[in-house]
Design a protein around this motif. Structure first.
Motif, PDB file in Angstrom:
ATOM      1  N   UNK A  28       6.283   0.554  -3.218  1.00 49.04           N
ATOM      2  CA  UNK A  28       7.643   0.053  -3.452  1.00 49.04           C
ATOM      3  C   UNK A  28       8.593   1.153  -3.029  1.00 49.04           C
ATOM      4  N   UNK A  29       9.032   1.066  -1.805  1.00 47.99           N
ATOM      5  CA  UNK A  29       9.674   2.193  -1.126  1.00 47.99           C
ATOM      6  C   UNK A  29      10.868   2.744  -1.890  1.00 47.99           C
ATOM      7  N   UNK A  30      11.687   1.879  -2.457  1.00 50.79           N
ATOM      8  CA  UNK A  30      12.920   2.339  -3.092  1.00 50.79           C
ATOM      9  C   UNK A  30      12.677   3.128  -4.371  1.00 50.79           C
ATOM     10  N   UNK A  31      11.474   3.106  -4.895  1.00 48.80           N
ATOM     11  CA  UNK A  31      11.162   3.871  -6.102  1.00 48.80           C
ATOM     12  C   UNK A  31      10.530   5.224  -5.778  1.00 48.80           C
ATOM     13  N   UNK A  32      10.374   5.500  -4.508  1.00 47.93           N
ATOM     14  CA  UNK A  32       9.754   6.745  -4.080  1.00 47.93           C
ATOM     15  C   UNK A  32      10.762   7.663  -3.417  1.00 47.93           C
ATOM     16  N   UNK A  33      10.739   8.908  -3.854  1.00 45.88           N
ATOM     17  CA  UNK A  33      11.428   9.948  -3.107  1.00 45.88           C
ATOM     18  C   UNK A  33      10.594  10.267  -1.878  1.00 45.88           C
ATOM     19  N   UNK A  34      11.268  10.597  -0.805  1.00 47.96           N
ATOM     20  CA  UNK A  34      10.585  10.926   0.445  1.00 47.96           C
ATOM     21  C   UNK A  34      10.953  12.339   0.860  1.00 47.96           C
ATOM     22  N   UNK A  35       9.980  13.033   1.366  1.00 46.11           N
ATOM     23  CA  UNK A  35      10.221  14.411   1.764  1.00 46.11           C
ATOM     24  C   UNK A  35       9.682  14.706   3.146  1.00 46.11           C
ATOM     25  N   UNK A  36      10.245  15.721   3.742  1.00 41.81           N
ATOM     26  CA  UNK A  36       9.738  16.276   4.998  1.00 41.81           C
ATOM     27  C   UNK A  36       9.327  17.720   4.740  1.00 41.81           C
ATOM     28  N   UNK A  37       8.162  18.041   5.243  1.00 39.68           N
ATOM     29  CA  UNK A  37       7.635  19.395   5.175  1.00 39.68           C
ATOM     30  C   UNK A  37       7.229  19.793   6.590  1.00 39.68           C
ATOM     31  N   UNK A  38       7.050  21.076   6.786  1.00 41.10           N
ATOM     32  CA  UNK A  38       6.568  21.522   8.086  1.00 41.10           C
ATOM     33  C   UNK A  38       5.626  22.697   7.917  1.00 41.10           C
ATOM     34  N   UNK A  39       4.756  22.829   8.894  1.00 45.71           N
ATOM     35  CA  UNK A  39       3.818  23.950   8.891  1.00 45.71           C
ATOM     36  C   UNK A  39       3.678  24.488  10.292  1.00 45.71           C
ATOM     37  N   UNK A  40       4.068  25.730  10.445  1.00 43.55           N
ATOM     38  CA  UNK A  40       3.942  26.413  11.730  1.00 43.55           C
ATOM     39  C   UNK A  40       2.579  27.107  11.786  1.00 43.55           C
ATOM     40  N   UNK A  41       2.083  27.385  12.982  1.00 41.57           N
ATOM     41  CA  UNK A  41       0.779  28.058  13.112  1.00 41.57           C
ATOM     42  C   UNK A  41       0.752  29.375  12.345  1.00 41.57           C
ATOM     43  N   UNK A  42      -0.262  29.541  11.522  1.00 43.33           N
ATOM     44  CA  UNK A  42      -0.435  30.778  10.782  1.00 43.33           C
ATOM     45  C   UNK A  42       0.476  30.938   9.584  1.00 43.33           C
ATOM     46  N   UNK A  43       1.231  29.887   9.275  1.00 46.00           N
ATOM     47  CA  UNK A  43       2.166  29.970   8.144  1.00 46.00           C
ATOM     48  C   UNK A  43       1.855  28.901   7.112  1.00 46.00           C
ATOM     49  N   UNK A  44       2.362  29.096   5.912  1.00 48.37           N
ATOM     50  CA  UNK A  44       2.187  28.099   4.870  1.00 48.37           C
ATOM     51  C   UNK A  44       3.130  26.918   5.090  1.00 48.37           C
ATOM     52  N   UNK A  45       2.748  25.814   4.497  1.00 50.24           N
ATOM     53  CA  UNK A  45       3.604  24.640   4.581  1.00 50.24           C
ATOM     54  C   UNK A  45       4.930  24.910   3.885  1.00 50.24           C
ATOM     55  N   UNK A  48      11.157  21.087   3.795  1.00 50.31           N
ATOM     56  CA  UNK A  48      12.308  20.978   4.698  1.00 50.31           C
ATOM     57  C   UNK A  48      13.458  20.220   4.034  1.00 50.31           C
ATOM     58  N   UNK A  49      13.187  19.030   3.569  1.00 54.71           N
ATOM     59  CA  UNK A  49      14.245  18.192   2.998  1.00 54.71           C
ATOM     60  C   UNK A  49      13.608  17.067   2.208  1.00 54.71           C
ATOM     61  N   UNK A  50      14.407  16.474   1.308  1.00 56.10           N
ATOM     62  CA  UNK A  50      13.930  15.329   0.546  1.00 56.10           C
ATOM     63  C   UNK A  50      15.096  14.431   0.192  1.00 56.10           C
ATOM     64  N   UNK A  51      14.758  13.188  -0.073  1.00 63.49           N
ATOM     65  CA  UNK A  51      15.779  12.212  -0.461  1.00 63.49           C
ATOM     66  C   UNK A  51      15.191  11.329  -1.551  1.00 63.49           C
ATOM     67  N   UNK A  52      15.969  11.080  -2.609  1.00 63.91           N
ATOM     68  CA  UNK A  52      15.494  10.228  -3.683  1.00 63.91           C
ATOM     69  C   UNK A  52      15.490   8.772  -3.246  1.00 63.91           C
TER      70      UNK A  52
END
Length: 122
Positions: A28-45, A48-52
């Motif tokens: 149920x999409x509207x009840x989920x917050x959505x986030x973006x993450x990123x992982x560069x080579x050799x680095x931890x995740x 980036x951003x999130x939206x409720x």
């Protein structure tokens, strides 16, 4: 079965723009917050951003706030990440994630996409 499918990654020159999309299904999409993450080579995740679920958004860090924008279309069950003025250090695999959060952000995200590669050339 929850599925998150990212798209829109690719190769872009420094200073360019990309818009990532993440199409969600099985929730149920509207009840989920959505986030973006990123992982560069050799680095931890990295967050980036999130939206409720209702559209309240946040972007991580001063270096991103003026360049990245997160948005969502609940009718299309899709979240977007608009990335402008891209820099080589933005090169990473970008992941979409979902966690319960209609009005607030979750402590953790329960579902993850496979990721989409973003490469910024100098």
């Amino acid at each position: 079965q929850v599925q998150l499918v990212e798209s829109g990654g690719g190769l872009v020159q420094a200073g360019g723009s990309l818009r990532l999309s993440c199409a969600a299904s099985g929730l149920t999409f509207s009840t989920y917050a959505m986030g973006w993450f990123r992982q560069a080579p050799g680095k931890e995740r990295e967050f980036v951003a999130a939206v409720t679920g209702r559209g309240g958004s946040t972007v991580n860090g001063d270096s991103l706030k003026g360049r990245f924008t997160i948005s969502r279309d609940n009718a299309k069950a899709t979240v977007y990440l608009q990335m402008n003025s891209l820099k080589p250090e933005d090169t990473a695999i970008y992941y979409c994630a979902a966690g319960l959060g209609t009005y607030g952000l979750p402590k953790s995200f329960d579902y993850w996409g496979q990721g989409t590669q973003v490469t910024v050339s100098s």
